[in-house]
Enzyme design. Structure first.
Site, mmCIF file in Angstrom:
data_model
loop_
_atom_site.group_PDB
_atom_site.id
_atom_site.type_symbol
_atom_site.label_atom_id
_atom_site.label_comp_id
_atom_site.label_asym_id
_atom_site.label_seq_id
_atom_site.Cartn_x
_atom_site.Cartn_y
_atom_site.Cartn_z
ATOM 1 N N ASP A 97 54.245 78.517 44.294
ATOM 2 C CA ASP A 97 53.812 77.201 44.761
ATOM 3 C C ASP A 97 52.383 77.221 45.293
ATOM 4 O O ASP A 97 51.867 76.196 45.732
ATOM 5 C CB ASP A 97 54.767 76.682 45.846
ATOM 6 C CG ASP A 97 55.684 75.588 45.314
ATOM 7 O OD1 ASP A 97 55.641 75.299 44.103
ATOM 8 O OD2 ASP A 97 56.451 75.013 46.115
ATOM 9 N N ASP A 99 69.576 75.900 51.732
ATOM 10 C CA ASP A 99 70.613 76.887 51.450
ATOM 11 C C ASP A 99 71.974 76.469 52.016
ATOM 12 O O ASP A 99 72.985 76.452 51.306
ATOM 13 C CB ASP A 99 70.200 78.259 51.984
ATOM 14 C CG ASP A 99 69.513 78.184 53.351
ATOM 15 O OD1 ASP A 99 69.628 77.138 54.030
ATOM 16 O OD2 ASP A 99 68.856 79.159 53.738
#
Length: 659
Positions: free
Chosen positions: A154, A298
């Site tokens: 990224d 998550d």
């Protein structure tokens, strides 16, 4: 004064202590889990009956007293609720290592061509090469026949693209950073196709057997994720700044070694962002993407899959090594992100309060830890100071007999039970110090997120040279020392009859003991806020004395390899060695090209060597030796003394001798 205390005041405390000693003495884990959580529930019930009946009203209480009494009660109830949820959770435990053994044997006997493909995703944003190279090289060395490693950048760095191409790793990027880490992974999911995905943070280097140990669990169609623990090869800020890495485990060990196996027994383990393998077909049932509604994608993924009937299975084995926060700033960036994410999930339809979950799963996924931890510790530190300096009481009608009969049994019962159930992994004083250390910075983040759950920037935990420790955390140290000074002032004022502020004499011994305990915690917090840089640039790994050789000129001397790092080694020659500091030598280590080195020092434990001009090939080989194989850092805790004693010695006697 103790003669004025009724004998019966000691009975509850003696009963609790006796039960803990009995259960610990028997040594049966099953007995401990069957008896201690119900016993703690009874102790808490006994306490609450007294608390509501006798401590909320009393003579001479003003409006300020009533406000503080009820605020203190509210925080206390939150802490007790969090504690009881944990006790319920710990009444079960699941160990999956034996099942992993069976699966590994089955996979080893299978035709390699029949094993499913795995995509390895290494998510990165701004981590330097010194961090990334360990993870990428170790991922490329995974023992699995059908594997593709992808670096998800990224940061859109051309140098990283070229570096990956030179080593055979795939490289993926995207035009923006929408959705932070979850968005990065989702972009990669759309461009890859393997039926299973291993997700690694940029700093977690997997061991070669990671997939051999985890992939077999997917034979159960209910398993959507297999999660391994986060373990670290460097000390965390508490271990490093207090110089106690050989005594204290890192602060996440209680969670990964005790709480996660318990959660797994309730099918409530969850994905932890790194070191987890995900079944792609399970993802397909929830849109083929990770949810992006929280910065802790998550845990939210686990909840989304749980509603579809998929569980997260947990294997409590060291299958990857990563970086613990390397500075207090990195620590707070990481914990604030976790706290905000957990509270964000509370506001989402897919969170624990949304439809489609059973009661126990709702309880186990509530972010009570983040809500109670900072609040309880803050109130606990401030309450005696406020009382001694203003006379405002946190709790009415309490003297030494009441503390012995009601309050201490709860504290001893809960902490003692947690220590027994954790098999010694829980260290009460260390937990209090860490909680107080965290409270200064985390409490504002928690309270702001409760009111405004979204709109907070995603901050990546600094790593490598971006997380270099140095200086003093002035806010934490200043707050700790200011509270210590206020505590000392309150004790002095109320010790002199002419200056005394507190009119309720029965409370003075109670608050004095409370204040002294707080002062110890606060001084340790202040010490922890002083950054201590690591002694070495690279962490050393114990090599067990494996055969190696030292070459000086024409002489080749067999030696035992004591420890090894990316920048040096400690060798113990098998015969006489005339090497002196500064000498140039060569080192032969199994699996690594010969290395040029200089002698950094000669000591009784061996000859310390510093590598020189290490080639890319040799550095990659060193990384594989250290991280792909099952070697442990030499800084790994090997407790030889009581952690509380070590902490107190650190406070009153200064730095311990180097290990």
């Amino acid at each position: 004064m103790i003669l004025d205390i009724p004998h019966e005041a000691f009975w509850p405390l003696l009963a609790v202590g006796g039960l803990l000693l009995l259960v610990r003495g028997i040594g049966s884990d099953r007995l401990a889990r069957a008896t201690l959580p119900p016993a703690v529930a009874l102790i808490v019930a006994h306490y609450l009956v007294w608390r509501f009946a006798a401590t909320l009203e009393g003579p001479g209480l003003g409006p300020a007293d009533h406000v503080f009494i009820h605020a203190f009660l509210g925080v206390e109830l939150l802490a007790l609720a969090d504690g009881m949820i944990l006790m319920l959770m710990l009444s079960r435990r699941r160990d999956n290592s034996a099942e992993a053994d069976r699966h590994e044997r089955r996979l080893a006997a299978a035709d390699p061509a029949s094993l499913p493909a795995v995509d390895v995703f290494i998510a990165t944003y701004n981590e330097p090469l010194e961090v990334l190279e360990r993870t990428i090289i170790a991922a490329l060395a995974l023992d699995w026949p059908n594997l593709r490693v992808w670096v998800l950048d990224d940061g859109r760095r051309d140098w990283l693209r070229r570096w990956c191409a030179d080593r055979g790793a795939g490289y993926l990027t995207r035009p923006d950073n929408k959705g932070a880490k979850a968005g990065n992974i989702n972009a990669a999911l759309a461009r890859t196709s393997a039926p299973f995905v291993l997700v690694l943070d940029a700093d977690f280097a997997p061991r070669a057997n990671f997939l051999r140990r985890t992939m077999g669990f997917f034979a159960d169609p209910r398993v959507g994720i297999v999660q391994a623990p986060h373990r670290f090869f460097n000390p965390d800020p508490m271990q490093q700044n207090l110089r106690l890495h050989r005594v204290l485990p890192d602060d996440q060990r209680l969670f990964f070694d005790v709480i996660m196996p318990a959660r797994d027994a309730w099918d409530a383990a969850f994905c932890c962002g790194s070191n987890g393998v995900i079944r792609r077909s399970a993802l397909a049932e929830v849109g083929g993407r990770l949810p992006e509604g929280s910065i802790t994608e998550d845990m939210l993924l686990t909840l989304v899959l749980l509603r579809k009937g998929y569980v997260t299975r947990y294997l409590n084995e060291t299958l990857a090594l990563g970086l613990a926060p390397e500075s207090t700033d990195a620590f707070f960036v990481q914990r604030a992100r976790w706290a905000r994410g957990a509270i964000q999930i509370l506001h989402l339809r897919h969170g624990p309060l949304g439809p489609g979950l059973g009661l126990l799963h709702r309880l186990f996924f509530l972010p009570t830890h983040w809500l109670s931890g900072s609040l309880v510790q803050s109130f606990s530190l401030i309450a005696p100071v406020l009382f001694m300096l203003t006379g405002i009481v946190p709790i009415a009608n309490v003297g030494v007999p009441e503390v012995l009969t009601y309050q201490l049994p709860v504290v001893v019962g809960y902490m003692g039970s947690l220590q027994v159930l954790s098999r010694g992994a829980y260290h009460p004083l260390a937990a209090l110090v860490l909680s107080a250390f965290s409270a200064v910075r985390l409490l504002p983040a928690v309270l702001v997120t409760l009111v405004r759950p979204h709109g907070h920037a995603f901050r990546v935990t600094p790593k490598g040279r971006d997380a270099v420790a140095g200086g003093v955390d002035r806010l934490v140290a200043g707050a700790a020392l200011a509270l210590t000074a206020a505590t000392a002032l309150g004790l002095v004022l109320n010790a002199v009859p002419a200056w005394r502020i507190v009119e309720r004499a029965a409370l003075i011994p109670v608050v004095a003991g409370w204040s002294v305990a707080n002062a110890v915690v606060l001084l340790l917090v202040a010490a922890m806020a002083i950054a201590r840089p690591p002694a070495r640039a690279e962490e050393r790994f114990a090599m067990g004395g494996e055969p190696a050789a030292l070459v000086a000129g024409e002489a080749r001397l067999p030696a035992a390899l004591v420890d090894l790092s990316l920048s040096g080694a400690l060798l113990r020659p098998e015969g006489d060695c005339a090497a002196r500091s500064g000498d140039r030598v060569a080192v032969e280590i199994a699996g690594v090209p010969p290395l040029a080195a200089s002698v950094a020092g000669v000591r009784p434990t061996g000859i310390g060597l510093r590598f020189e001009a290490v080639s890319d090939e040799a550095r990659a080989a060193l990384i594989r030796r250290l991280f792909s194989e099952a070697h442990e850092p030499v800084t790994a805790p090997a407790p030889r003394e009581n952690a509380a004693v070590a902490l107190l010695a650190r406070l009153f006697l200064g730095d311990p001798k180097p290990a």
